[in-house]
Scaffold this motif. Structure first.
Motif, PDB file in Angstrom:
ATOM      1  N   UNK A 251       0.835  -1.199   0.000  1.00 27.51           N
ATOM      2  CA  UNK A 251       0.000   0.000   0.000  1.00 27.51           C
ATOM      3  C   UNK A 251       0.870   1.250   0.000  1.00 27.51           C
ATOM      4  N   UNK A 252       2.131   1.106   0.416  1.00 28.32           N
ATOM      5  CA  UNK A 252       3.038   2.243   0.460  1.00 28.32           C
ATOM      6  C   UNK A 252       3.908   2.289  -0.793  1.00 28.32           C
ATOM      7  N   UNK A 253       3.365   1.867  -1.896  1.00 28.10           N
ATOM      8  CA  UNK A 253       4.074   1.937  -3.165  1.00 28.10           C
ATOM      9  C   UNK A 253       4.333   3.376  -3.562  1.00 28.10           C
ATOM     10  N   UNK A 254       3.722   4.296  -2.802  1.00 22.15           N
ATOM     11  CA  UNK A 254       4.009   5.729  -2.847  1.00 22.15           C
ATOM     12  C   UNK A 254       3.938   6.334  -4.237  1.00 22.15           C
ATOM     13  N   UNK A 255       2.749   6.295  -4.871  1.00 18.69           N
ATOM     14  CA  UNK A 255       2.625   6.969  -6.160  1.00 18.69           C
ATOM     15  C   UNK A 255       3.039   8.439  -6.090  1.00 18.69           C
ATOM     16  N   UNK A 256       2.775   9.107  -4.965  1.00 14.54           N
ATOM     17  CA  UNK A 256       3.150  10.510  -4.858  1.00 14.54           C
ATOM     18  C   UNK A 256       4.655  10.678  -5.021  1.00 14.54           C
ATOM     19  N   UNK A 257       5.430   9.879  -4.331  1.00 17.01           N
ATOM     20  CA  UNK A 257       6.879  10.045  -4.388  1.00 17.01           C
ATOM     21  C   UNK A 257       7.458   9.560  -5.715  1.00 17.01           C
ATOM     22  N   UNK A 258       6.761   8.673  -6.406  1.00 15.76           N
ATOM     23  CA  UNK A 258       7.164   8.364  -7.767  1.00 15.76           C
ATOM     24  C   UNK A 258       6.935   9.568  -8.663  1.00 15.76           C
ATOM     25  N   UNK A 259       5.753  10.206  -8.512  1.00 23.16           N
ATOM     26  CA  UNK A 259       5.461  11.385  -9.324  1.00 23.16           C
ATOM     27  C   UNK A 259       6.436  12.515  -9.024  1.00 23.16           C
ATOM     28  N   UNK A 260       6.873  12.588  -7.778  1.00 26.56           N
ATOM     29  CA  UNK A 260       7.749  13.679  -7.367  1.00 26.56           C
ATOM     30  C   UNK A 260       9.057  13.679  -8.155  1.00 26.56           C
ATOM     31  N   UNK A 261       9.483  12.494  -8.585  1.00 27.75           N
ATOM     32  CA  UNK A 261      10.750  12.410  -9.312  1.00 27.75           C
ATOM     33  C   UNK A 261      10.586  12.571 -10.818  1.00 27.75           C
ATOM     34  N   UNK A 262       9.345  12.546 -11.306  1.00 26.33           N
ATOM     35  CA  UNK A 262       9.099  12.685 -12.736  1.00 26.33           C
ATOM     36  C   UNK A 262       9.089  14.156 -13.141  1.00 26.33           C
ATOM     37  N   UNK A 263       9.753  14.470 -14.236  1.00 25.66           N
ATOM     38  CA  UNK A 263       9.796  15.843 -14.752  1.00 25.66           C
ATOM     39  C   UNK A 263      10.158  16.839 -13.649  1.00 25.66           C
ATOM     40  N   UNK A 264      11.113  16.462 -12.816  1.00 26.34           N
ATOM     41  CA  UNK A 264      11.425  17.274 -11.638  1.00 26.34           C
ATOM     42  C   UNK A 264      11.964  18.649 -12.020  1.00 26.34           C
ATOM     43  N   UNK A 265      12.795  18.732 -13.057  1.00 27.02           N
ATOM     44  CA  UNK A 265      13.327  20.040 -13.457  1.00 27.02           C
ATOM     45  C   UNK A 265      12.217  20.930 -13.999  1.00 27.02           C
ATOM     46  N   UNK A 266      11.241  20.336 -14.698  1.00 30.03           N
ATOM     47  CA  UNK A 266      10.103  21.098 -15.190  1.00 30.03           C
ATOM     48  C   UNK A 266       9.277  21.644 -14.029  1.00 30.03           C
ATOM     49  N   UNK A 267       9.067  20.837 -13.006  1.00 30.07           N
ATOM     50  CA  UNK A 267       8.303  21.284 -11.841  1.00 30.07           C
ATOM     51  C   UNK A 267       9.037  22.401 -11.093  1.00 30.07           C
ATOM     52  N   UNK A 268      10.333  22.284 -11.008  1.00 31.18           N
ATOM     53  CA  UNK A 268      11.114  23.338 -10.339  1.00 31.18           C
ATOM     54  C   UNK A 268      11.094  24.631 -11.149  1.00 31.18           C
TER      55      UNK A 268
END
Length: 252
Positions: free
Chosen positions: A64-81
């Motif tokens: 249950x702690x597969x952590x989709x949020x933290x997977x998303x956090x690493x995707x397109x990280x430079x774009x998000x910054x």
């Protein structure tokens, strides 16, 4: 700090650091070590962690702690910054800001935490963790913890929002279709966002280039309700035209 918020902070720290100590948490949260031990017992019963001597570690075997949020956090990280940096000028004169639980809002939070003149309203457990050592005031919506979005959702979260008014709300989405519909994928999270919309003086949509011309399951709002759309790169001429038609100020 109330038990629910305290345990949400512990979850956030564990998800980031994978390990916590009782003594450090007690000092950080301003409670006794016995209180922290009881919190850890409850979180262990939920399957979130495994207690160790003097602390706890994240239970990574819990699927249950597969952590989709933290997977998303690493995707397109430079774009998000880049989006986070682009939105900063809009926030210079704002003192009360709402942030959703998106990974892009988390990047914005990282740039705001040194301001001591802010009140931040959020349902994001990850953002709570960012502001632990900040002099800004952090206000939680309360609610039920959703491990998929690392957020607080549900009726109590939505109802609590009626007590607050904010200068601006920043939120992200899963897609913006060709008709200007702003879309998401989780109904519970979307309901909290819509409750936040009602309390905000202005709405700022944070959307990287991959969100354009993309359809998903849940309708959040449409571009005519959005004041600013902040993205990471210059959109196509077609999207510039659409934003102008909807009365949205485009920042990239």
């Amino acid at each position: 700090m109330a038990g629910e918020s305290r345990r949400a902070t512990i979850k956030s720290k564990l998800a980031t650091d994978y390990r916590v100590s009782v003594s450090a948490l007690a000092k950080q949260l301003g409670v006794t070590e016995e209180t922290i031990r009881r919190d850890l017992e409850k979180l262990e019963a939920e399957g979130f962690l495994n207690r160790t001597y003097g602390g706890a570690i994240l239970n990574t075997s819990n699927q249950k702690l597969n952590a989709p949020f933290y997977k998303r956090q690493t995707l397109l990280i430079e774009e998000k910054r880049r989006i986070a940096r682009n939105v900063m000028p809009l926030l210079e004169d704002k003192s009360v800001i709402a942030l959703d639980s998106s990974s892009t809002s988390l990047e914005v939070a990282k740039l705001l935490k040194d301001r001591d003149d802010l009140v931040i309203l959020t349902n994001s457990v990850a953002i709570f963790g960012e502001f632990v050592d900040s002099r800004a005031t952090i206000v939680s919506t309360g609610g039920q913890f959703d491990s998929g979005t690392f957020s607080l959702v549900g009726e109590s979260a939505r109802e609590s929002l009626s007590k607050y008014c904010v200068d601006v709300m920043l939120f992200s989405c899963k897609g913006i279709d060709e008709n200007g519909e702003v879309l998401d994928s989780r109904e519970g999270e979307s309901e909290v966002k819509r409750a936040m919309f009602k309390q905000a003086g202005s709405l700022v949509l944070l959307a990287d280039h991959s969100k354009f011309n993309r359809s998903t399951f849940v309708r959040l709002t449409d571009l005519s309700e959005v004041d600013y759309l902040v993205t990471d790169q210059e959109p196509s001429d077609e999207w510039k035209r659409r934003c102008e038609e909807f009365g949205v100020s485009l920042i990239h």
